[in-house]
Design a protein around this motif. Structure first.
Motif, PDB file in Angstrom:
ATOM      1  N   UNK A 251       8.113  63.299   6.642  1.00  0.00           N
ATOM      2  CA  UNK A 251       6.661  63.434   6.555  1.00  0.00           C
ATOM      3  C   UNK A 251       6.288  64.873   6.835  1.00  0.00           C
ATOM      4  N   UNK A 252       5.088  65.236   6.426  1.00  0.00           N
ATOM      5  CA  UNK A 252       4.588  66.583   6.703  1.00  0.00           C
ATOM      6  C   UNK A 252       3.325  66.447   7.537  1.00  0.00           C
ATOM      7  N   UNK A 253       3.489  66.619   8.850  1.00  0.00           N
ATOM      8  CA  UNK A 253       2.359  66.595   9.757  1.00  0.00           C
ATOM      9  C   UNK A 253       1.866  68.010  10.017  1.00  0.00           C
ATOM     10  N   UNK A 254       1.014  68.148  11.019  1.00  0.00           N
ATOM     11  CA  UNK A 254       0.431  69.454  11.320  1.00  0.00           C
ATOM     12  C   UNK A 254       1.497  70.476  11.697  1.00  0.00           C
ATOM     13  N   UNK A 255       2.490  70.050  12.493  1.00  0.00           N
ATOM     14  CA  UNK A 255       3.529  70.981  12.930  1.00  0.00           C
ATOM     15  C   UNK A 255       4.366  71.471  11.757  1.00  0.00           C
ATOM     16  N   UNK A 256       4.801  70.537  10.906  1.00  0.00           N
ATOM     17  CA  UNK A 256       5.612  70.921   9.744  1.00  0.00           C
ATOM     18  C   UNK A 256       4.812  71.813   8.811  1.00  0.00           C
ATOM     19  N   UNK A 257       3.541  71.461   8.611  1.00  0.00           N
ATOM     20  CA  UNK A 257       2.709  72.254   7.709  1.00  0.00           C
ATOM     21  C   UNK A 257       2.511  73.669   8.235  1.00  0.00           C
ATOM     22  N   UNK A 258       2.399  73.807   9.550  1.00  0.00           N
ATOM     23  CA  UNK A 258       2.239  75.138  10.137  1.00  0.00           C
ATOM     24  C   UNK A 258       3.445  76.019   9.835  1.00  0.00           C
TER      25      UNK A 258
ATOM     26  N   UNK B 120      16.076  49.822  -0.432  1.00  0.00           N
ATOM     27  CA  UNK B 120      15.326  50.566   0.572  1.00  0.00           C
ATOM     28  C   UNK B 120      14.257  51.445  -0.072  1.00  0.00           C
ATOM     29  N   UNK B 121      13.186  51.606   0.677  1.00  0.00           N
ATOM     30  CA  UNK B 121      12.121  52.511   0.259  1.00  0.00           C
ATOM     31  C   UNK B 121      12.397  53.918   0.787  1.00  0.00           C
ATOM     32  N   UNK B 122      11.677  54.875   0.230  1.00  0.00           N
ATOM     33  CA  UNK B 122      11.898  56.274   0.600  1.00  0.00           C
ATOM     34  C   UNK B 122      11.751  56.492   2.102  1.00  0.00           C
ATOM     35  N   UNK B 123      10.704  55.923   2.694  1.00  0.00           N
ATOM     36  CA  UNK B 123      10.456  56.130   4.118  1.00  0.00           C
ATOM     37  C   UNK B 123      11.588  55.589   4.977  1.00  0.00           C
ATOM     38  N   UNK B 124      12.185  54.474   4.547  1.00  0.00           N
ATOM     39  CA  UNK B 124      13.300  53.890   5.299  1.00  0.00           C
ATOM     40  C   UNK B 124      14.504  54.816   5.334  1.00  0.00           C
ATOM     41  N   UNK B 125      14.609  55.679   4.326  1.00  0.00           N
ATOM     42  CA  UNK B 125      15.731  56.613   4.262  1.00  0.00           C
ATOM     43  C   UNK B 125      15.365  57.999   4.759  1.00  0.00           C
ATOM     44  N   UNK B 126      14.122  58.136   5.261  1.00  0.00           N
ATOM     45  CA  UNK B 126      13.720  59.403   5.868  1.00  0.00           C
ATOM     46  C   UNK B 126      13.278  60.460   4.886  1.00  0.00           C
ATOM     47  N   UNK B 127      12.667  60.032   3.758  1.00  0.00           N
ATOM     48  CA  UNK B 127      12.237  60.995   2.748  1.00  0.00           C
ATOM     49  C   UNK B 127      10.771  60.778   2.376  1.00  0.00           C
ATOM     50  N   UNK B 128      10.068  61.873   2.141  1.00  0.00           N
ATOM     51  CA  UNK B 128       8.681  61.832   1.688  1.00  0.00           C
ATOM     52  C   UNK B 128       8.668  62.032   0.171  1.00  0.00           C
ATOM     53  N   UNK B 129       8.241  61.017  -0.600  1.00  0.00           N
ATOM     54  CA  UNK B 129       8.236  61.179  -2.063  1.00  0.00           C
ATOM     55  C   UNK B 129       7.151  62.144  -2.521  1.00  0.00           C
ATOM     56  N   UNK B 130       7.324  62.648  -3.714  1.00  0.00           N
ATOM     57  CA  UNK B 130       6.371  63.618  -4.227  1.00  0.00           C
ATOM     58  C   UNK B 130       4.975  63.027  -4.430  1.00  0.00           C
ATOM     59  N   UNK B 131       4.906  61.755  -4.828  1.00  0.00           N
ATOM     60  CA  UNK B 131       3.613  61.175  -5.185  1.00  0.00           C
ATOM     61  C   UNK B 131       2.892  60.522  -4.018  1.00  0.00           C
ATOM     62  N   UNK B 132       3.507  60.448  -2.834  1.00  0.00           N
ATOM     63  CA  UNK B 132       2.842  59.886  -1.672  1.00  0.00           C
ATOM     64  C   UNK B 132       3.549  58.662  -1.140  1.00  0.00           C
ATOM     65  N   UNK B 133       3.159  58.221   0.052  1.00  0.00           N
ATOM     66  CA  UNK B 133       3.805  57.093   0.706  1.00  0.00           C
ATOM     67  C   UNK B 133       3.148  55.786   0.295  1.00  0.00           C
ATOM     68  N   UNK B 134       3.773  54.675   0.682  1.00  0.00           N
ATOM     69  CA  UNK B 134       3.238  53.351   0.377  1.00  0.00           C
ATOM     70  C   UNK B 134       1.945  53.072   1.135  1.00  0.00           C
TER      71      UNK B 134
END
Length: 315
Positions: A210-217, A245-259
């Protein structure tokens, strides 16, 4: 700073050896406009002679053979065997990022930079490091991890003009790790690399949940972003009949957004001003592998590139 993409694919590469999905089968038949990809890894250098390897994929031997800059080329009176790869920094302990260490066993002791939990995983659940001690040997360098504090930079010996910072990011420990479902700081890191001579900065995060405030900074501080491009959609593997498995279960943020309606990697990259925005670690199910796809056109509209094996970036 020079950046060399050794491999741009996710685990299994592209086409994956046992897969006949529309993309893998199409590439073999010549009906998909794309490029074969080995498993992801990059190398960085300040002078084009000595290199730091970021992750060591199972394809590392093939990647070295494909890139003269990483090959031994001694002077006539020099040593018969040597390597310009001076150190390896690991982003995590995932199999597709670490098992290439075994292919480096004929060389000098490995100068390995990793967090304590990655070191633990590689000495217990997947004991590569004890095995390598019987061959080349391993000199482990502890990685300080930047969380709330931003003074966790480190240097790699021989690279005086490069300053590295390991940044803890959301993700998953490997399936074999005892803390797969109990995240520990340092399971997954991104790497911020600054060239002190030019001021240019690289942010490398091939696995990003995921990209939160810290990652975005951190991303906003970089001139070049090389980030997780594994999946286009959250349910991509299920829809293609390739997994459960879904992307989030494998620790990845897809390009088009989360479920859950959270913004995806495209939206996150749109919130940065980096000169180069590059997706890496592309899974064989991702339609962006087809260079004529609508998804590739969508990326182009946002100024986002897709890494390929042999890609070179100079900052």
């Amino acid at each position: 700073m020079k950046v060399l993409v050794l491999g741009s694919g996710a685990g299994g590469g592209f086409p994956q050896w046992n897969c006949n999905c529309a993309l893998c089968g199409g590439l073999r038949r010549g009906t998909v406009n794309g490029r074969a990809r080995t498993q992801s890894s990059i190398a960085v250098s300040s002078d084009g002679r000595d290199w730091v390897l970021l992750n060591a994929s199972p394809d590392i031997a093939q990647q070295i053979r494909s890139h003269p800059a990483l090959q031994a080329c001694s002077a006539p009176d020099g040593p018969r065997r040597h390597t310009p790869i001076r150190a390896i920094v690991l982003m995590d302990a995932q199999i597709d990022h670490v098992t290439g260490l075994l292919s480096l066993r004929e060389g000098p002791p490995l100068q390995l930079y990793a967090t304590p939990c990655v070191f633990e995983d590689l000495t217990t659940g997947l004991p590569l490091l004890p095995v390598l001690q019987h061959y080349c040997g391993v000199q482990w360098h502890l990685l300080p991890v930047a969380g709330q504090q931003r003074q966790a930079s480190f240097r790699v010996e021989g690279f005086a003009s490069l300053r590295f910072t390991a940044v803890a990011i959301p993700g998953k420990a490997p399936p074999y790790s005892p803390h797969r479902h109990d995240p520990t700081v340092g399971d997954n890191i991104a790497l911020h690399v600054e060239d002190l001579a030019t001021g240019q900065r690289l942010f490398y995060a091939p696995g990003l949940g995921e990209v939160g405030d810290s990652e975005l900074a951190w991303m906003r501080e970089a001139d070049c972003l090389m980030v997780d491009g594994t999946f286009w959609t959250e349910d991509e593997m299920l829809a293609a009949g390739l997994g459960t498995k879904r992307a989030a279960e494998m620790g990845h943020l897809p390009q088009s957004g989360s479920a859950h309606g959270d913004e995806g990697m495209i939206a996150a990259l749109d919130r940065t001003d980096a000169r180069r925005k590059v997706l890496i670690h592309i899974n064989n199910s991702n339609p962006i592998l087809d260079e004529h796809s609508a998804q590739r056109r969508e990326l182009a509209r946002h100024g986002i590139e897709v890494a390929y094996d042999g890609m070179e970036i100079e900052l």
